[in-house]
Structures are given as C-alpha cells and as structure tokens.
Design an enzyme around this catalytic site. Sequence first.
Site, PDB file in Angstrom:
ATOM      1  N   CYS A   5      12.864   9.920  67.976  1.00 36.21           N
ATOM      2  CA  CYS A   5      11.819   8.993  68.416  1.00 36.21           C
ATOM      3  C   CYS A   5      10.406   9.515  68.142  1.00 36.21           C
ATOM      4  O   CYS A   5       9.442   8.782  68.302  1.00 36.21           O
ATOM      5  CB  CYS A   5      11.960   8.728  69.911  1.00 36.21           C
TER       6      CYS A   5
ATOM      7  N   ASP B  14       8.887  11.814  69.881  1.00 33.64           N
ATOM      8  CA  ASP B  14       8.220  12.286  71.100  1.00 33.64           C
ATOM      9  C   ASP B  14       8.130  13.810  71.117  1.00 33.64           C
ATOM     10  O   ASP B  14       8.916  14.494  70.474  1.00 33.64           O
ATOM     11  CB  ASP B  14       8.967  11.785  72.343  1.00 33.64           C
TER      12      ASP B  14
ATOM     13  N   CYS C  54       8.856   9.537  76.538  1.00 40.05           N
ATOM     14  CA  CYS C  54       9.244   8.375  77.336  1.00 40.05           C
ATOM     15  C   CYS C  54       9.546   8.773  78.782  1.00 40.05           C
ATOM     16  O   CYS C  54       9.575   9.956  79.122  1.00 40.05           O
ATOM     17  CB  CYS C  54      10.459   7.717  76.713  1.00 40.05           C
TER      18      CYS C  54
ATOM     19  N   CYS D 280      16.946  11.945  74.899  1.00 36.18           N
ATOM     20  CA  CYS D 280      15.685  12.342  75.532  1.00 36.18           C
ATOM     21  C   CYS D 280      15.853  13.635  76.326  1.00 36.18           C
ATOM     22  O   CYS D 280      14.927  14.441  76.412  1.00 36.18           O
ATOM     23  CB  CYS D 280      15.187  11.251  76.466  1.00 36.18           C
TER      24      CYS D 280
HETATM   25 FE1  FES Z   1      11.701   9.723  72.868  1.00 36.68          FE
HETATM   26 FE2  FES Z   1      12.969   9.387  75.080  1.00 36.68          FE
HETATM   27  S1  FES Z   1      12.577   7.867  73.594  1.00 36.68           S
HETATM   28  S2  FES Z   1      12.179  11.198  74.311  1.00 36.68           S
END
Ligand code: FES
Length: 145
Positions: free
Chosen positions: A33, A35, A59, A103
């Site tokens: 993602c 992140d 997230c 995540c």
């Molecule tokens: Fe990226 Fe959860 S969607 S860490």
Amino acid sequence: MYSEKVMDHFTNPRNVGEIENASGVGTVGNAKCGDIMRIYFDIDENQVIRDVKFKTFGCGAAVATSSMATELVKGKTIYEALEVTNKAVMEALDGLPPVKVHCSLLAEEAIHAALWDYCQNNDITIEGLKKPKSDIGEEEVEEEY
Ligand code: FES
C-alpha cells in the site's frame, strides 16, 4: 468489522512520537500500500527496551497494530522483542479483517529494523534477526511527515 481493541488502539494510540538519540530506529515501508512506519527504541544497559515510540504514515489498522506492538515490546529484552510477531499482535487485538493482515506486518518489520539498527550500533548479534529488507532509511522519508 474491527474488534473493540482495534478501535481503542486506533482512536487512542499508545506510544506515538519519537525518541531523541534513540538506541535504535527502524523505518519500513509496506510494498502493498506504500504506507510507512518508524519505530524508536530506548534500550538500557541490560538490553531492556525502556521506552518505545512510533510514527506512521499509514492506515487505521497500521496505527492500531503499531500501538499494540509497542505496548507488547515495552519492558522486554531485545531477545524477547523478537518474539513479538504480527500474529501475536493480532491475537492481542482480537483479530484483524483478512484484508488488513498485511498492515500488521509493518509493525513487526519496523521492530526488527529498529533492533537491527541497535545491534549495528552496539556490535551485537541477535540470533534469528535478519537484516531488514525494506528499511528505507532516514533521508528518503523525512518529507513524508
Ligand atoms: Fe497500508 Fe494498512 S493499508 S498499512
């Protein structure tokens, strides 16, 4: 969809922030993602994690899992901290929806990266700890915050 514990740690995350002159810092990115997570450790002379803080550009599930992960490693030795897997974190949170399991890996990887950094700084080897694949380093993420 989310357990009460996940909602609690998401709305009231523990150990958010940073530690100046940390003993070890780990920064990782989630390939799925994009992140980002960074964890700071303050480790005492007995190799016990005295304090831990995290920052994330991630997230809600990443916030909740990191919050729980920091609670689980605090007060542990660096060797015990290695046992805090994403599975252990998810269990402590009463589970995560399947699409959010990735995540929880962010917290585990960030813990490993911070432990690795500490070991590098102190010339220590922890058996079973591998060099983090995805430690994206300090400079590259500075602007993301
Ligand atoms: Fe990226 Fe959860 S969607 S860490």
